[in-house]
Motif scaffolding. Structure first.
Motif, PDB file in Angstrom:
ATOM      1  N   TYR A 565       0.657  -1.314   0.112  1.00 35.28           N
ATOM      2  CA  TYR A 565       0.316   0.513  -0.426  1.00 35.28           C
ATOM      3  C   TYR A 565       0.929   1.437   0.321  1.00 35.28           C
ATOM      4  CZ  TYR A 565      -3.897  -3.298   1.383  1.00 35.28           C
ATOM      5  OH  TYR A 565      -4.782  -3.963   0.824  1.00 35.28           O
ATOM      6  N   LEU A 566       1.829   0.861   1.014  1.00 35.43           N
ATOM      7  CA  LEU A 566       2.436   2.456   1.218  1.00 35.43           C
ATOM      8  C   LEU A 566       4.001   2.632   0.030  1.00 35.43           C
ATOM      9  CD1 LEU A 566       3.863   4.960   2.324  1.00 35.43           C
ATOM     10  CD2 LEU A 566       5.786   3.211   3.322  1.00 35.43           C
ATOM     11  N   ALA A 567       3.890   1.897  -1.180  1.00 36.88           N
ATOM     12  CA  ALA A 567       4.459   1.793  -2.796  1.00 36.88           C
ATOM     13  C   ALA A 567       3.557   2.086  -3.694  1.00 36.88           C
ATOM     14  CB  ALA A 567       4.744   0.297  -2.948  1.00 36.88           C
ATOM     15  N   ASP A 568       2.773   1.737  -3.290  1.00 36.04           N
ATOM     16  CA  ASP A 568       1.810   2.286  -4.141  1.00 36.04           C
ATOM     17  C   ASP A 568       1.135   3.714  -3.880  1.00 36.04           C
ATOM     18  OD1 ASP A 568       1.230  -0.182  -5.431  1.00 36.04           O
ATOM     19  OD2 ASP A 568      -0.233  -0.650  -4.267  1.00 36.04           O
ATOM     20  N   ASP A 569       0.979   4.229  -2.728  1.00 38.46           N
ATOM     21  CA  ASP A 569       0.660   5.677  -2.985  1.00 38.46           C
ATOM     22  C   ASP A 569       1.899   6.781  -3.382  1.00 38.46           C
ATOM     23  OD1 ASP A 569      -1.715   4.764  -1.529  1.00 38.46           O
ATOM     24  OD2 ASP A 569      -0.858   5.504   0.843  1.00 38.46           O
ATOM     25  N   ALA A 570       2.867   5.764  -2.794  1.00 41.18           N
ATOM     26  CA  ALA A 570       3.966   7.320  -2.940  1.00 41.18           C
ATOM     27  C   ALA A 570       4.439   6.957  -4.566  1.00 41.18           C
ATOM     28  CB  ALA A 570       5.039   5.882  -2.935  1.00 41.18           C
ATOM     29  N   GLN A 571       4.051   6.139  -5.622  1.00 36.52           N
ATOM     30  CA  GLN A 571       4.144   6.274  -6.902  1.00 36.52           C
ATOM     31  C   GLN A 571       3.069   7.047  -7.056  1.00 36.52           C
ATOM     32  OE1 GLN A 571       4.498   1.971  -8.611  1.00 36.52           O
ATOM     33  NE2 GLN A 571       2.500   2.855 -10.636  1.00 36.52           N
ATOM     34  N   ASN A 572       1.826   7.165  -6.560  1.00 34.76           N
ATOM     35  CA  ASN A 572       0.663   7.294  -7.326  1.00 34.76           C
ATOM     36  C   ASN A 572       0.852   9.130  -6.849  1.00 34.76           C
ATOM     37  OD1 ASN A 572      -0.764   5.903  -8.256  1.00 34.76           O
ATOM     38  ND2 ASN A 572      -1.768   5.482  -6.821  1.00 34.76           N
ATOM     39  N   CYS A 573       1.357   9.457  -5.508  1.00 31.84           N
ATOM     40  CA  CYS A 573       2.245  10.846  -5.022  1.00 31.84           C
ATOM     41  C   CYS A 573       3.554  11.382  -6.021  1.00 31.84           C
ATOM     42  CB  CYS A 573       2.657  10.688  -3.552  1.00 31.84           C
ATOM     43  SG  CYS A 573       3.540  12.185  -3.205  1.00 31.84           S
ATOM     44  N   VAL A 574       4.131  11.263  -6.190  1.00 31.12           N
ATOM     45  CA  VAL A 574       5.359  11.104  -7.759  1.00 31.12           C
ATOM     46  C   VAL A 574       4.736  12.027  -8.582  1.00 31.12           C
ATOM     47  CG1 VAL A 574       7.071  10.236  -8.628  1.00 31.12           C
ATOM     48  CG2 VAL A 574       6.914   9.852  -6.001  1.00 31.12           C
ATOM     49  N   ALA A 575       3.520  10.506  -9.508  1.00 21.99           N
ATOM     50  CA  ALA A 575       3.200  10.640 -10.772  1.00 21.99           C
ATOM     51  C   ALA A 575       1.978  11.984 -10.470  1.00 21.99           C
ATOM     52  CB  ALA A 575       1.897   9.717 -10.804  1.00 21.99           C
ATOM     53  N   ARG A 576       1.436  11.989  -9.677  1.00 20.36           N
ATOM     54  CA  ARG A 576       0.465  13.397  -9.616  1.00 20.36           C
ATOM     55  C   ARG A 576       1.510  14.371  -9.134  1.00 20.36           C
ATOM     56  NH1 ARG A 576      -2.133  10.485  -5.755  1.00 20.36           N
ATOM     57  NH2 ARG A 576      -0.927  11.140  -3.873  1.00 20.36           N
ATOM     58  N   ALA A 577       1.975  14.672  -8.561  1.00 18.93           N
ATOM     59  CA  ALA A 577       3.923  16.005  -8.099  1.00 18.93           C
ATOM     60  C   ALA A 577       3.976  16.512  -9.801  1.00 18.93           C
ATOM     61  CB  ALA A 577       4.843  15.587  -7.658  1.00 18.93           C
ATOM     62  N   MET A 578       4.632  15.157 -10.126  1.00 19.58           N
ATOM     63  CA  MET A 578       5.344  15.250 -12.029  1.00 19.58           C
ATOM     64  C   MET A 578       4.520  16.255 -12.517  1.00 19.58           C
ATOM     65  SD  MET A 578       7.831  12.638 -12.516  1.00 19.58           S
ATOM     66  CE  MET A 578       8.070  12.947 -14.289  1.00 19.58           C
ATOM     67  N   ASN A 579       3.077  15.638 -13.018  1.00 19.83           N
ATOM     68  CA  ASN A 579       2.379  15.907 -14.159  1.00 19.83           C
ATOM     69  C   ASN A 579       1.981  17.460 -13.379  1.00 19.83           C
ATOM     70  OD1 ASN A 579       1.365  13.663 -15.158  1.00 19.83           O
ATOM     71  ND2 ASN A 579       0.479  13.014 -13.685  1.00 19.83           N
ATOM     72  N   LYS A 580       1.764  17.787 -12.130  1.00 20.34           N
ATOM     73  CA  LYS A 580       1.319  18.959 -11.831  1.00 20.34           C
ATOM     74  C   LYS A 580       2.653  20.398 -12.025  1.00 20.34           C
ATOM     75  CE  LYS A 580       0.308  22.174  -7.941  1.00 20.34           C
ATOM     76  NZ  LYS A 580      -0.171  21.782  -5.769  1.00 20.34           N
ATOM     77  N   ALA A 581       3.798  19.825 -11.667  1.00 20.82           N
ATOM     78  CA  ALA A 581       4.986  20.200 -12.431  1.00 20.82           C
ATOM     79  C   ALA A 581       5.221  20.689 -13.294  1.00 20.82           C
ATOM     80  CB  ALA A 581       6.115  19.469 -11.264  1.00 20.82           C
ATOM     81  N   LEU A 582       5.059  19.479 -14.483  1.00 21.62           N
ATOM     82  CA  LEU A 582       5.511  19.739 -16.328  1.00 21.62           C
ATOM     83  C   LEU A 582       4.190  20.841 -16.208  1.00 21.62           C
ATOM     84  CD1 LEU A 582       6.096  16.106 -16.410  1.00 21.62           C
ATOM     85  CD2 LEU A 582       7.589  17.932 -17.242  1.00 21.62           C
ATOM     86  N   SER A 583       2.730  20.439 -16.088  1.00 20.73           N
ATOM     87  CA  SER A 583       1.985  21.446 -16.662  1.00 20.73           C
ATOM     88  C   SER A 583       2.033  23.032 -16.152  1.00 20.73           C
ATOM     89  CB  SER A 583       0.291  21.617 -15.721  1.00 20.73           C
ATOM     90  OG  SER A 583       0.832  21.753 -14.621  1.00 20.73           O
ATOM     91  N   ARG A 584       2.909  23.182 -15.071  1.00 18.48           N
ATOM     92  CA  ARG A 584       3.891  24.417 -14.866  1.00 18.48           C
ATOM     93  C   ARG A 584       5.032  24.187 -15.632  1.00 18.48           C
ATOM     94  NH1 ARG A 584       4.575  23.859  -8.988  1.00 18.48           N
ATOM     95  NH2 ARG A 584       6.177  26.003  -9.401  1.00 18.48           N
ATOM     96  N   GLY A 585       5.467  23.295 -17.031  1.00 16.06           N
ATOM     97  CA  GLY A 585       6.275  24.385 -17.513  1.00 16.06           C
ATOM     98  C   GLY A 585       8.236  23.663 -16.777  1.00 16.06           C
ATOM     99  N   LEU A 586       8.020  23.188 -15.332  1.00 15.60           N
ATOM    100  CA  LEU A 586       9.832  22.925 -14.624  1.00 15.60           C
ATOM    101  C   LEU A 586      10.004  22.348 -15.519  1.00 15.60           C
ATOM    102  CD1 LEU A 586       8.234  23.088 -10.561  1.00 15.60           C
ATOM    103  CD2 LEU A 586       8.974  25.108 -12.675  1.00 15.60           C
ATOM    104  N   ARG A 587      11.349  22.213 -15.274  1.00 13.76           N
ATOM    105  CA  ARG A 587      12.340  21.166 -16.600  1.00 13.76           C
ATOM    106  C   ARG A 587      14.210  20.945 -15.267  1.00 13.76           C
ATOM    107  NH1 ARG A 587      11.125  19.261 -21.612  1.00 13.76           N
ATOM    108  NH2 ARG A 587      13.797  19.021 -21.914  1.00 13.76           N
TER     109      ARG A 587
END
Length: 620
Positions: A565-587
């Motif tokens: 469960y912790l591994a799945d939550d960590a994966q989902n957390c990172v995916a959300r953070a990446m999508n949000k950061a990429l939408s802001r143009g971060l690289r």
């Protein structure tokens, strides 16, 4: 009622004074009852020219006698040995010439994960290599010789090394391991004087826990310095060599401007017991033992090894030697005549089979709890040739070096669990120090009568305790210098003062790497060992600046990391953070930081730990 101390009528209570003072009558003494006053704006008695200097830079005036000539300055620069028991190294520099006194190392503790050895930072020595006229080694312990191979390799010069026969033998073995050939090893004897540039080094015998130990008197154009080296005042030494009181007294008569002395046992208020006392105890324990006897000690403690051999032979036992450094040092000491035991009474560990347990004494390394030492391998049942049975006797004949206490206790507990009879310093006198206690230190100070004093070889508490002993024996407080590594003293005909500070510190030996391991690397290792790490891998579209496919998150050494469960939550957390950061143009680093912050926040909320996070992006 009349006090017994009150003179009777018509009588003067007289007291005698030493020297040329006159006899004084009590009844003529007048006591000043006025309260002392502080006068505002009073001028200091400090000589003109010094008043603008900070306290640490004001020149300390030495009383009357001086051995130096005007215009010459001797710099004394400790590069190691003033912050720990180890890595002793001091530079003496005068009129373009330089002498290095000792070149030691220190072993790492729990705060240095993965580090093999710790050396003093000798950058100053390398920067002034052209001035170096010779290296003087006081004795053969690792904390005085261990850095030599690294120093010589970095110097790349043909520098003479001066030491006694056994010390050179141990150094030669060390150089062979490092493949250093044709080093200039120059044998000296106590009482000999060697001229090195404008300076002279006169060697005098001292008693220590290894044969061939010497102190050094440095005579320079600027003044005279006595460095005691490591010593004790053992009047019943194993090899018959005592500390040379005659030389110390002669130095005192001729004048010593600065004395540098071993501070290791300055907090011990008594005399250090004789090494011969250990021999009596070892003999008694071995005579009572019914099975094997295993004795762990320092591999360089030749006096202790001699007593072990004598007790074993006396009780009809063969001596078995195991542990790389123990085998090597035993061979060197026997070859040079410092360890006396017949070939019939000493055997290799591979020849132990067939000998009854009650006929064996095993000398081994591991007195400091080193995990790869012979004693640790024997305790864990991992030694190739030696195994133990319940009823065997183990003697830890050493005191743990500060920082090694836990490791030693761990080995002792492992031995106790096997049903062995374990002796250490707390149970019997199976070890005495090789360093002088406070009373011995005061005795030497009283003999030498130095005008100035600098405690060396010790931690902060040892140095300060020794400084108080110097003051108690008559050294003026303003002429007692407690220094840090890199802080220099300057001695001249005008006195002694603190000089410039040079680069100092520590250098880590990590595998084949020397000096490449930084504190940041050690901090990362500590973090990894304490809280683990998380690895993030993801693919990013360079054209669309968007996440491609799934994010992969792996948790290693993280509390709860094996929970799906912790591994799945960590994966989902990172995916959300990446999508949000990429939408802001971060690289680049900005994107990496956003991912790390998000994952660390999640793990802190769930586990209350902060593991190291490693992020890897592939741009497609």
């Amino acid at each position: 009622m009349e006090s017994n101390n009150t003179p009777k009528n018509g009588e003067d209570g007289q007291r005698n004074k030493q020297g040329d003072r006159t006899t004084r009558s009590y009844r003529h003494v007048k006591l000043e009852r006025k309260r002392p006053q502080l006068t505002k704006g009073s001028k200091s008695d400090m000589p003109a020219g010094d008043i603008s200097l900070p306290q640490s830079q004001r020149r300390r005036r030495l009383p009357q006698h001086k051995t130096g000539k005007r215009g010459s300055v001797l710099k004394i620069i400790p590069l190691g040995g003033l912050d720990a028991i180890g890595k002793n190294m001091t530079v003496f520099e005068c009129e373009g010439d330089m002498i290095l006194d000792d070149a030691g190392l220190m072993f790492p503790d729990d705060s240095h994960p993965g580090v093999d050895l710790i050396l003093p930072d000798y950058t100053y020595l390398l920067e002034n290599a052209s001035k170096l006229r010779g290296i003087v080694i006081t004795h053969g312990h690792e904390d005085h010789t261990g850095a030599l191979p690294y120093v010589l390799k970095d110097l790349g010069l043909d520098i003479p090394i001066y030491a006694t026969k056994l010390t050179l033998g141990l150094i030669e073995g060390k150089f062979a391991e490092h493949r250093i050939k044709n080093a200039r090893l120059c044998e000296i004897k106590a009482g000999q004087t060697v001229k090195l540039g404008c300076m002279e080094a006169e060697f005098f015998a001292v008693n220590h826990s290894i044969p061939g130990a010497v102190g050094v008197r440095f005579k320079t154009p600027a003044g005279t310095v006595v460095h005691t080296g490591d010593f004790k005042l053992d009047q019943t030494p194993i090899d018959g060599v005592t500390t040379d009181f005659g030389a110390l007294a002669r130095f005192g008569r001729e004048g010593v401007d600065l004395m540098m002395s071993d501070s290791t046992n300055a907090q011990n208020p008594n005399f250090t017991p004789s090494e011969a006392e250990v021999g009596k105890e070892l003999d008694a324990i071995i005579s009572r033992a019914t099975g094997r006897v295993i004795i762990a000690s320092f591999a360089s403690h030749i006096h202790r090894m001699q007593q072990i051999c004598d007790a074993a032979v006396k009780n009809g036992r063969k001596v078995v030697v195991t542990g790389r450094s123990m085998v090597q040092n035993t061979d060197i000491a026997r070859r040079l005549g410092y360890l006396n035991i017949s070939d019939n009474d000493i055997i290799d560990a591979y020849d132990i089979k067939g000998i009854p347990p009650e006929r064996v004494v095993i000398m081994c390394t591991g007195s400091q709890g080193e995990p790869l030492s012979a004693l640790a391998r024997i305790a864990n049942g991992e030694h190739k040739t030696i195994s133990l049975d319940a009823g065997d006797t183990v003697i830890v004949s050493a005191t743990p070096v500060p920082g090694n206490e836990k490791a030693v206790t761990k080995v002792i507990n492992a031995l106790a669990k096997l049903g062995l009879d374990v002796y250490d310093k707390s149970r019997a006198r199976v070890h005495v120090s090789g360093h002088a206690g406070a009373e011995e230190l005061k005795l030497v100070l009283s003999i030498v009568k130095p005008h100035a004093f600098m405690p060396v070889h010790g931690e902060a508490t040892h140095l300060r305790a020794h400084a108080k002993l110097a003051e108690a024996t008559g050294v003026a407080p303003e002429n007692v210098f407690i220094c840090e590594n890199g802080e220099s003293l300057e001695l001249s005909a005008d006195g002694i003062r603190r000089g410039e500070t040079v680069q100092s510190g520590i250098v880590f030996v990590d595998g084949l790497s020397v000096g490449d391991t930084s504190q940041d690397v050690l901090d990362e290792r500590s973090a990894l060992s304490a809280q683990g790490f998380a690895a993030v891998a993801a693919a990013v579209s360079g054209a669309k600046n968007s996440l491609v496919g799934q994010v992969n998150v792996e948790l290693h050494g993280v509390a709860g990391g094996d929970d799906g469960y912790l591994a799945d939550d960590a994966q989902n957390c990172v995916a959300r953070a990446m999508n949000k950061a990429l939408s802001r143009g971060l690289r680049g680093r900005d994107l990496e930081k956003a991912v790390k912050d998000a994952l660390r926040s999640l793990l802190w909320d769930r586990t209350k730990t902060r593991p190291m996070v490693v992020v890897s992006f592939i741009y497609v």
